[in-house]
Design a protein around this motif. Sequence first.
Motif, PDB file in Angstrom:
ATOM      1  N   ARG A   1       0.847  -1.204   0.000  1.00 34.29           N
ATOM      2  CA  ARG A   1       0.000   0.000   0.000  1.00 34.29           C
ATOM      3  C   ARG A   1       0.884   1.256   0.000  1.00 34.29           C
ATOM      4  N   PRO A   2       1.335   1.669  -1.208  1.00 33.29           N
ATOM      5  CA  PRO A   2       2.249   2.819  -1.292  1.00 33.29           C
ATOM      6  C   PRO A   2       1.676   4.072  -0.642  1.00 33.29           C
ATOM      7  N   GLU A   3       0.328   4.198  -0.645  1.00 34.07           N
ATOM      8  CA  GLU A   3      -0.317   5.415  -0.116  1.00 34.07           C
ATOM      9  C   GLU A   3       0.048   5.669   1.341  1.00 34.07           C
ATOM     10  N   ARG A   4       0.511   4.617   2.059  1.00 35.59           N
ATOM     11  CA  ARG A   4       0.840   4.844   3.473  1.00 35.59           C
ATOM     12  C   ARG A   4       1.995   5.858   3.612  1.00 35.59           C
ATOM     13  N   PHE A   5       2.721   6.075   2.504  1.00 37.69           N
ATOM     14  CA  PHE A   5       3.844   7.021   2.567  1.00 37.69           C
ATOM     15  C   PHE A   5       3.500   8.387   1.959  1.00 37.69           C
ATOM     16  N   ILE A   6       2.194   8.619   1.711  1.00 34.45           N
ATOM     17  CA  ILE A   6       1.802   9.926   1.160  1.00 34.45           C
ATOM     18  C   ILE A   6       0.844  10.614   2.138  1.00 34.45           C
ATOM     19  N   SER A   7       1.167  11.862   2.488  1.00 29.81           N
ATOM     20  CA  SER A   7       0.334  12.573   3.469  1.00 29.81           C
ATOM     21  C   SER A   7      -0.926  13.115   2.788  1.00 29.81           C
TER      22      SER A   7
ATOM     23  N   ASP B   1      -1.835  16.058   2.358  1.00 24.82           N
ATOM     24  CA  ASP B   1      -1.565  17.176   1.443  1.00 24.82           C
ATOM     25  C   ASP B   1      -0.576  16.782   0.328  1.00 24.82           C
ATOM     26  N   GLY B   2      -0.468  15.473   0.071  1.00 22.25           N
ATOM     27  CA  GLY B   2       0.281  15.000  -1.108  1.00 22.25           C
ATOM     28  C   GLY B   2       1.797  14.989  -0.966  1.00 22.25           C
ATOM     29  N   LYS B   3       2.303  15.061   0.264  1.00 21.51           N
ATOM     30  CA  LYS B   3       3.769  15.039   0.455  1.00 21.51           C
ATOM     31  C   LYS B   3       4.236  13.618   0.807  1.00 21.51           C
ATOM     32  N   LEU B   4       5.517  13.357   0.540  1.00 24.01           N
ATOM     33  CA  LEU B   4       6.067  12.039   0.892  1.00 24.01           C
ATOM     34  C   LEU B   4       6.325  11.991   2.405  1.00 24.01           C
ATOM     35  N   ILE B   5       5.844  10.933   3.047  1.00 21.72           N
ATOM     36  CA  ILE B   5       6.057  10.807   4.496  1.00 21.72           C
ATOM     37  C   ILE B   5       7.355  10.044   4.742  1.00 21.72           C
ATOM     38  N   HIS B   6       8.261  10.649   5.505  1.00 15.66           N
ATOM     39  CA  HIS B   6       9.521   9.964   5.852  1.00 15.66           C
ATOM     40  C   HIS B   6       9.342   9.295   7.208  1.00 15.66           C
ATOM     41  N   ARG B   7       9.512   7.992   7.283  1.00 21.29           N
ATOM     42  CA  ARG B   7       9.362   7.291   8.556  1.00 21.29           C
ATOM     43  C   ARG B   7      10.728   6.802   9.012  1.00 21.29           C
ATOM     44  N   GLU B   8      11.108   7.121  10.254  1.00 23.80           N
ATOM     45  CA  GLU B   8      12.426   6.680  10.738  1.00 23.80           C
ATOM     46  C   GLU B   8      12.490   5.164  10.889  1.00 23.80           C
ATOM     47  N   GLU B   9      11.308   4.521  10.927  1.00 20.27           N
ATOM     48  CA  GLU B   9      11.282   3.053  11.085  1.00 20.27           C
ATOM     49  C   GLU B   9      11.575   2.324   9.777  1.00 20.27           C
ATOM     50  N   LEU B  10      11.736   3.068   8.694  1.00 17.35           N
ATOM     51  CA  LEU B  10      12.023   2.416   7.411  1.00 17.35           C
ATOM     52  C   LEU B  10      13.531   2.140   7.355  1.00 17.35           C
ATOM     53  N   ILE B  11      13.927   0.925   7.738  1.00 19.50           N
ATOM     54  CA  ILE B  11      15.363   0.681   7.924  1.00 19.50           C
ATOM     55  C   ILE B  11      15.894  -0.515   7.094  1.00 19.50           C
ATOM     56  N   PRO B  12      15.586  -0.583   5.782  1.00 18.88           N
ATOM     57  CA  PRO B  12      16.107  -1.723   5.003  1.00 18.88           C
ATOM     58  C   PRO B  12      17.634  -1.710   4.885  1.00 18.88           C
ATOM     59  N   PHE B  13      18.262  -0.545   5.157  1.00 15.23           N
ATOM     60  CA  PHE B  13      19.729  -0.455   5.067  1.00 15.23           C
ATOM     61  C   PHE B  13      20.376  -0.600   6.448  1.00 15.23           C
ATOM     62  N   SER B  14      19.580  -0.992   7.449  1.00  6.32           N
ATOM     63  CA  SER B  14      20.029  -1.130   8.832  1.00  6.32           C
ATOM     64  C   SER B  14      20.294   0.226   9.478  1.00  6.32           C
ATOM     65  N   MET B  15      20.943   0.211  10.652  1.00 11.13           N
ATOM     66  CA  MET B  15      21.117   1.452  11.406  1.00 11.13           C
ATOM     67  C   MET B  15      22.504   1.524  12.020  1.00 11.13           C
ATOM     68  N   GLY B  16      22.888   2.723  12.405  1.00 11.29           N
ATOM     69  CA  GLY B  16      24.126   2.898  13.158  1.00 11.29           C
ATOM     70  C   GLY B  16      25.375   2.912  12.284  1.00 11.29           C
ATOM     71  N   LYS B  17      26.509   2.793  12.952  1.00 10.33           N
ATOM     72  CA  LYS B  17      27.805   2.935  12.272  1.00 10.33           C
ATOM     73  C   LYS B  17      28.019   1.905  11.178  1.00 10.33           C
ATOM     74  N   ARG B  18      27.336   0.764  11.311  1.00  9.33           N
ATOM     75  CA  ARG B  18      27.641  -0.346  10.410  1.00  9.33           C
ATOM     76  C   ARG B  18      26.572  -0.468   9.320  1.00  9.33           C
ATOM     77  N   LYS B  19      25.703   0.539   9.210  1.00 10.24           N
ATOM     78  CA  LYS B  19      24.637   0.420   8.216  1.00 10.24           C
ATOM     79  C   LYS B  19      25.235   0.369   6.814  1.00 10.24           C
ATOM     80  N   CYS B  20      24.416   0.033   5.814  1.00 13.43           N
ATOM     81  CA  CYS B  20      24.910  -0.101   4.438  1.00 13.43           C
ATOM     82  C   CYS B  20      25.788   1.085   4.055  1.00 13.43           C
ATOM     83  N   MET B  21      26.881   0.758   3.395  1.00 12.55           N
ATOM     84  CA  MET B  21      27.851   1.786   3.058  1.00 12.55           C
ATOM     85  C   MET B  21      27.432   2.579   1.820  1.00 12.55           C
TER      86      MET B  21
END
Length: 509
Positions: free
Chosen positions: A422-428, A430-450
């Motif tokens: 459901r791509p719409e979950r990322f659209i507000s 007023d039609g803007k892209l919603i950035h969610r900090e929980e979107l972490i496919p590249f992992s987190m922290g110092k060792r996240k994807c380079m």
Amino acid sequence: MLDAIGDVFVCSSVTWALQIVLVSLLWWRSAYPWSGVPSRVPPGPRPMIPILGNFLQLEIDPRKQFAKFRRRYGDLFSLYIGNKHIIVLNGFETLQDLLVKRGYKLSDRLETNSMEMLGGFKGIISTSGKLWREQRTVSLALLQKLDSGKQSTEDKIQEESVYLLDAIAKENGMAFDPNLLLRNAVSNITCNMLFGQRYDYDSDHFQLVLCIISETLKTVGISTAMNYFPFLEYLPGDVFGVGKMKANVKKFNEIIVDPVIKHNIDNYDPDNCNSFIALYLKEMYARRDAGEETTLDVENLEHIVTEILAAGTEATTSTLRWLLLFMATNPEVQAKCYQDVQRHVGNGRKPVLTDHDNLIYVQAVITETSRLAAVIPLGAPRSVTEDMWYKGYRLPRNSMIITNLDSVLMDEKIWGDPKVFRPERFISEDGKLIHREELIPFSMGKRKCMAETTAKSEVFLFFSHMIQRFRFITEPEKPAPLIESVFAATNAPQAFKICAFPRSTPNQI
Ligand code: HEM
């Protein structure tokens, strides 16, 4: 005579097997961590069988089982397999607390057998401490330098898109598996960065590169069993693919990596460094000339080249394959992507990176795909550098840490209906892209994807170019492809076929 040989063989096999069992039992008594369960460690399912521990309680794709364990034991749970104590981290808060806020204690890799075979504890992916820090920092800086050089990463992707789109057009609307073409395009970007050149898709040399990468990655899954049961390496018959994996890594270096590095050393010109390899050598010579103590050397360079080729190709190709699969099976979503491209880019030019902020729907589709596909759902294993405490639990030094990214990307509390595309979950509203900090496919922290930025640019440009030029449909008169994954080095979709029609034909929506 044959019988006699057979008898000797059977006898020696039995002796051999008994010896293995005996040695394993002795080893288990001395090395198996729960022979004296360390106190206050995170709870977990009771390991029932000596040596195997929790091994049989897990499936090849452990995600469902991990979700059940999380419900039962909480965001941190322990598993015991072979000689390893494994702590699985679940949920956004835990991952953020432990990988970002206290990441310095969880940034090392565990020295496992498969890491040794793949990386030999050289390069970036399998290394830790000072060696890892210098190799990663320098590599990142060199990739940025390349991007701002004669041909930026965007230019390279734009150039490669032309070849990719031509190759898709040559399929003439017939059903084809997009895997190979996408793989060609994606790995050419990496080859271009590393070697300073792209390859024709039908070049034997290039196909050999791709073939060895995919063969090696196929054996990664099964050979990880050795991380828990090191003696398996010595079983006759190469049941766990260890020999094959070692042979592939050796072949890859001999045929591909070493000759290119040698060519760069022999023809070294400090004023003409257009590739990662040339820039690395320049930096290495500069540090040595300045008398600096450095870990930069040809052996590390060799490993980094292999790692970037493998890591760069697999995860990005899998993401693009998921995107095409979702487009073919969700025609209404694909139509909206096409309208988005038509509205903001049109047909007169190709999409560029600065279109990013306008192509909101395309971005939402890519974001939702990255979430749902979770191509590296368990990150890459790390280790606890020194004993630490978290929420009343002890995380003992040298435990293996699994970062369960899937537990965040598929968390019902965060997404409500995580299994739905459901791509719409990322659209507000007023039609803007919603950035969610929980979107972490590249992992987190110092060792996240380079290479998060490079990967995102590749996915955005290749995808929007394909959508601008083609309409993708599932194979006519065949059952729709399954939206199911193959859990191996990456979480890729099962092989599928689609048809691509140029947008200028009557098949246009
Ligand atoms: C959609 C594409 C990609 C995804 C989802 C992805 C995701 C990841 C993840 C989850 C990790 C493990 C981080 C950890 O240890 O916790 C990782 C590591 C890594 N990735 Fe990517 N990656 C992608 C593309 C790429 C590309 C294109 C390259 C290279 C050009 C690359 C190079 C690396 C390297 C070198 C590491 C190891 C970093 C380290 O150990 O310090 N990745 N990636």
